[in-house]
Design a protein around this motif. Structure first.
Motif, PDB file in Angstrom:
ATOM      1  N   ILE A  79      -3.516  -7.881  -0.691  1.00  0.00           N
ATOM      2  CA  ILE A  79      -3.789  -9.127   0.012  1.00  0.00           C
ATOM      3  C   ILE A  79      -3.643 -10.272  -0.980  1.00  0.00           C
ATOM      4  CG2 ILE A  79      -6.297  -9.052  -0.388  1.00  0.00           C
ATOM      5  CD1 ILE A  79      -6.575 -10.114   2.543  1.00  0.00           C
ATOM      6  N   HIS A  80      -3.185 -11.423  -0.497  1.00  0.00           N
ATOM      7  CA  HIS A  80      -3.029 -12.604  -1.343  1.00  0.00           C
ATOM      8  C   HIS A  80      -4.213 -13.539  -1.093  1.00  0.00           C
ATOM      9  CE1 HIS A  80       0.987 -11.381  -2.476  1.00  0.00           C
ATOM     10  NE2 HIS A  80       1.241 -11.155  -1.207  1.00  0.00           N
ATOM     11  N   ILE A  81      -4.960 -13.826  -2.149  1.00  0.00           N
ATOM     12  CA  ILE A  81      -6.116 -14.716  -2.063  1.00  0.00           C
ATOM     13  C   ILE A  81      -6.014 -15.748  -3.178  1.00  0.00           C
ATOM     14  CG2 ILE A  81      -8.630 -14.874  -2.102  1.00  0.00           C
ATOM     15  CD1 ILE A  81      -8.662 -11.868  -1.328  1.00  0.00           C
ATOM     16  N   ASP A  82      -6.005 -17.018  -2.802  1.00  0.00           N
ATOM     17  CA  ASP A  82      -5.939 -18.119  -3.770  1.00  0.00           C
ATOM     18  C   ASP A  82      -4.817 -17.952  -4.789  1.00  0.00           C
ATOM     19  OD1 ASP A  82      -8.100 -19.431  -2.557  1.00  0.00           O
ATOM     20  OD2 ASP A  82      -9.551 -18.311  -3.766  1.00  0.00           O
ATOM     21  N   GLY A  83      -3.648 -17.569  -4.290  1.00  0.00           N
ATOM     22  CA  GLY A  83      -2.476 -17.460  -5.142  1.00  0.00           C
ATOM     23  C   GLY A  83      -2.405 -16.191  -5.981  1.00  0.00           C
ATOM     24  N   ARG A  84      -3.351 -15.302  -5.795  1.00  0.00           N
ATOM     25  CA  ARG A  84      -3.346 -14.055  -6.558  1.00  0.00           C
ATOM     26  C   ARG A  84      -3.233 -12.868  -5.616  1.00  0.00           C
ATOM     27  NH1 ARG A  84      -7.098 -14.031 -11.665  1.00  0.00           N
ATOM     28  NH2 ARG A  84      -6.205 -15.851 -12.691  1.00  0.00           N
ATOM     29  N   THR A  85      -2.590 -11.821  -6.097  1.00  0.00           N
ATOM     30  CA  THR A  85      -2.463 -10.600  -5.315  1.00  0.00           C
ATOM     31  C   THR A  85      -3.576  -9.643  -5.723  1.00  0.00           C
ATOM     32  OG1 THR A  85      -0.073 -10.858  -5.194  1.00  0.00           O
ATOM     33  CG2 THR A  85      -0.954  -8.658  -4.740  1.00  0.00           C
ATOM     34  N   LYS A  86      -4.334  -9.206  -4.720  1.00  0.00           N
ATOM     35  CA  LYS A  86      -5.403  -8.237  -4.961  1.00  0.00           C
ATOM     36  C   LYS A  86      -4.974  -6.912  -4.347  1.00  0.00           C
ATOM     37  CE  LYS A  86     -10.249  -7.264  -4.112  1.00  0.00           C
ATOM     38  NZ  LYS A  86     -11.472  -7.677  -3.443  1.00  0.00           N
ATOM     39  N   ARG A  87      -4.925  -5.870  -5.169  1.00  0.00           N
ATOM     40  CA  ARG A  87      -4.558  -4.539  -4.682  1.00  0.00           C
ATOM     41  C   ARG A  87      -5.790  -3.910  -4.025  1.00  0.00           C
ATOM     42  NH1 ARG A  87       0.383  -4.068  -6.248  1.00  0.00           N
ATOM     43  NH2 ARG A  87       1.102  -4.861  -8.225  1.00  0.00           N
ATOM     44  N   LEU A  88      -5.571  -3.352  -2.854  1.00  0.00           N
ATOM     45  CA  LEU A  88      -6.668  -2.769  -2.086  1.00  0.00           C
ATOM     46  C   LEU A  88      -6.705  -1.245  -2.175  1.00  0.00           C
ATOM     47  CD1 LEU A  88      -6.282  -5.033   1.063  1.00  0.00           C
ATOM     48  CD2 LEU A  88      -7.890  -5.323  -0.829  1.00  0.00           C
ATOM     49  N   GLY A  89      -5.692  -0.652  -2.753  1.00  0.00           N
ATOM     50  CA  GLY A  89      -5.680   0.799  -2.939  1.00  0.00           C
ATOM     51  C   GLY A  89      -4.424   1.443  -2.388  1.00  0.00           C
ATOM     52  N   ARG A  90      -4.341   2.761  -2.611  1.00  0.00           N
ATOM     53  CA  ARG A  90      -3.230   3.572  -2.116  1.00  0.00           C
ATOM     54  C   ARG A  90      -3.780   4.541  -1.082  1.00  0.00           C
ATOM     55  NH1 ARG A  90      -1.970   2.645  -7.525  1.00  0.00           N
ATOM     56  NH2 ARG A  90       0.063   1.716  -7.799  1.00  0.00           N
ATOM     57  N   PHE A  91      -2.945   4.818  -0.060  1.00  0.00           N
ATOM     58  CA  PHE A  91      -3.428   5.595   1.080  1.00  0.00           C
ATOM     59  C   PHE A  91      -2.374   6.607   1.509  1.00  0.00           C
ATOM     60  CE2 PHE A  91      -5.264   1.411   0.922  1.00  0.00           C
ATOM     61  CZ  PHE A  91      -6.620   1.630   1.131  1.00  0.00           C
ATOM     62  N   ASP A  92      -2.830   7.630   2.206  1.00  0.00           N
ATOM     63  CA  ASP A  92      -1.928   8.679   2.682  1.00  0.00           C
ATOM     64  C   ASP A  92      -1.080   8.228   3.863  1.00  0.00           C
ATOM     65  OD1 ASP A  92      -2.745  10.522   0.755  1.00  0.00           O
ATOM     66  OD2 ASP A  92      -4.429  11.194   2.002  1.00  0.00           O
ATOM     67  N   SER A  93      -1.571   7.255   4.626  1.00  0.00           N
ATOM     68  CA  SER A  93      -0.798   6.782   5.782  1.00  0.00           C
ATOM     69  C   SER A  93      -0.740   5.259   5.787  1.00  0.00           C
ATOM     70  CB  SER A  93      -1.420   7.270   7.097  1.00  0.00           C
ATOM     71  OG  SER A  93      -2.619   6.587   7.358  1.00  0.00           O
ATOM     72  N   ALA A  94       0.306   4.753   6.419  1.00  0.00           N
ATOM     73  CA  ALA A  94       0.456   3.293   6.560  1.00  0.00           C
ATOM     74  C   ALA A  94      -0.685   2.729   7.397  1.00  0.00           C
ATOM     75  CB  ALA A  94       1.807   2.971   7.194  1.00  0.00           C
ATOM     76  N   GLU A  95      -1.165   3.491   8.374  1.00  0.00           N
ATOM     77  CA  GLU A  95      -2.257   3.038   9.242  1.00  0.00           C
ATOM     78  C   GLU A  95      -3.556   2.856   8.457  1.00  0.00           C
ATOM     79  OE1 GLU A  95       0.921   4.686  11.671  1.00  0.00           O
ATOM     80  OE2 GLU A  95      -0.152   5.536   9.980  1.00  0.00           O
ATOM     81  N   GLU A  96      -3.825   3.776   7.523  1.00  0.00           N
ATOM     82  CA  GLU A  96      -5.019   3.647   6.681  1.00  0.00           C
ATOM     83  C   GLU A  96      -4.917   2.402   5.796  1.00  0.00           C
ATOM     84  OE1 GLU A  96      -6.810   7.744   5.245  1.00  0.00           O
ATOM     85  OE2 GLU A  96      -4.598   7.770   5.114  1.00  0.00           O
ATOM     86  N   ALA A  97      -3.748   2.185   5.235  1.00  0.00           N
ATOM     87  CA  ALA A  97      -3.528   1.007   4.390  1.00  0.00           C
ATOM     88  C   ALA A  97      -3.688  -0.268   5.219  1.00  0.00           C
ATOM     89  CB  ALA A  97      -2.147   1.073   3.746  1.00  0.00           C
ATOM     90  N   ALA A  98      -3.167  -0.243   6.444  1.00  0.00           N
ATOM     91  CA  ALA A  98      -3.276  -1.410   7.334  1.00  0.00           C
ATOM     92  C   ALA A  98      -4.729  -1.692   7.682  1.00  0.00           C
ATOM     93  CB  ALA A  98      -2.458  -1.192   8.602  1.00  0.00           C
ATOM     94  N   ALA A  99      -5.525  -0.662   7.903  1.00  0.00           N
ATOM     95  CA  ALA A  99      -6.946  -0.841   8.211  1.00  0.00           C
ATOM     96  C   ALA A  99      -7.664  -1.482   7.025  1.00  0.00           C
ATOM     97  CB  ALA A  99      -7.580   0.488   8.573  1.00  0.00           C
ATOM     98  N   SER A 100      -7.296  -1.070   5.820  1.00  0.00           N
ATOM     99  CA  SER A 100      -7.876  -1.661   4.611  1.00  0.00           C
ATOM    100  C   SER A 100      -7.523  -3.154   4.517  1.00  0.00           C
ATOM    101  CB  SER A 100      -7.371  -0.916   3.376  1.00  0.00           C
ATOM    102  OG  SER A 100      -7.843  -1.523   2.209  1.00  0.00           O
ATOM    103  N   TYR A 101      -6.254  -3.485   4.790  1.00  0.00           N
ATOM    104  CA  TYR A 101      -5.830  -4.882   4.778  1.00  0.00           C
ATOM    105  C   TYR A 101      -6.601  -5.686   5.817  1.00  0.00           C
ATOM    106  CZ  TYR A 101      -3.295  -9.150   5.544  1.00  0.00           C
ATOM    107  OH  TYR A 101      -3.010 -10.477   5.699  1.00  0.00           O
ATOM    108  N   GLN A 102      -6.740  -5.144   7.007  1.00  0.00           N
ATOM    109  CA  GLN A 102      -7.418  -5.870   8.090  1.00  0.00           C
ATOM    110  C   GLN A 102      -8.865  -6.180   7.729  1.00  0.00           C
ATOM    111  OE1 GLN A 102      -6.736  -3.432  11.553  1.00  0.00           O
ATOM    112  NE2 GLN A 102      -4.585  -3.995  11.669  1.00  0.00           N
ATOM    113  N   LEU A 103      -9.559  -5.220   7.134  1.00  0.00           N
ATOM    114  CA  LEU A 103     -10.948  -5.462   6.709  1.00  0.00           C
ATOM    115  C   LEU A 103     -11.019  -6.553   5.646  1.00  0.00           C
ATOM    116  CD1 LEU A 103     -12.388  -1.829   6.538  1.00  0.00           C
ATOM    117  CD2 LEU A 103     -13.049  -3.652   8.123  1.00  0.00           C
ATOM    118  N   ALA A 104     -10.122  -6.490   4.677  1.00  0.00           N
ATOM    119  CA  ALA A 104     -10.106  -7.492   3.611  1.00  0.00           C
ATOM    120  C   ALA A 104      -9.744  -8.873   4.160  1.00  0.00           C
ATOM    121  CB  ALA A 104      -9.129  -7.085   2.512  1.00  0.00           C
ATOM    122  N   ALA A 105      -8.792  -8.920   5.091  1.00  0.00           N
ATOM    123  CA  ALA A 105      -8.389 -10.200   5.683  1.00  0.00           C
ATOM    124  C   ALA A 105      -9.538 -10.824   6.467  1.00  0.00           C
ATOM    125  CB  ALA A 105      -7.171 -10.008   6.580  1.00  0.00           C
TER     126      ALA A 105
END
Length: 163
Positions: free
Chosen positions: A126-152
């Motif tokens: 996710i991009h916050i204040d001009g910086r990229t924050k890594r949220l982790g690696r996941f087994d599925s794209a759906e899991e990664a998307a859920a992580s992004y949605q929570l962070a957003a």
């Protein structure tokens, strides 16, 4: 010449319900009553006043508040030509970016998700204040998307757009 609020009110009428500007009087090449402005190549409505081009959404903010916006003006529905007052909101760069649509070159189908070839897993960021924050690696794209949605949601609240 700096555009004043008084001059803007003299030459243009803004219908906050429709988001359309009309000329109040004939002005240079403009005819009184006609819709003011045109869409530019990026889809934003531009209006020339006093020989200067202005983005209509910034003029709408100035028209309604009497002050120029300090930051960006976000189109809540992401339609760059929808300048209805209820669709416009003051935003910083991170909030405006959080409300963007899925990039046309996105191959995962999810915002903030990409394939990490090195680990052979999906990664979320996710991009916050001009910086990229890594949220982790996941087994599925759906899991990664859920992580992004929570962070957003946590970082951008009402500005968060998952897709």
């Amino acid at each position: 010449m700096k555009l004043t609020h008084e001059h803007l009110l003299e030459v243009l009428h803004y219908d906050h319900v429709t988001g359309i500007f009309r000329w109040r009087r004939s002005y240079r090449r403009a005819v009184a009553g006609n819709v003011a402005g045109h869409k530019n190549h990026r889809g934003y409505v531009m209006i020339s006043v006093g020989g200067r081009l202005f983005l209509a959404h910034r003029l709408a903010f100035f028209y309604m508040t009497g002050e120029w916006p300090i930051g960006l003006i976000d189109h809540e529905d992401t339609d760059k030509s929808n300048n209805r007052w209820v669709n416009l909101r003051d935003a910083n760069s991170s909030q405006n970016g959080a409300n963007s649509k899925l990039a046309c070159n996105n191959s995962s189908g999810f915002k903030g998700v990409s394939w990490d070839a090195e680990s052979c897993r999906w990664q979320a960021f996710i991009h916050i204040d001009g910086r990229t924050k890594r949220l982790g690696r996941f087994d599925s794209a759906e899991e990664a998307a859920a992580s992004y949605q929570l962070a957003a949601l946590a970082n951008f609240g009402e500005f968060a757009r998952a897709a």
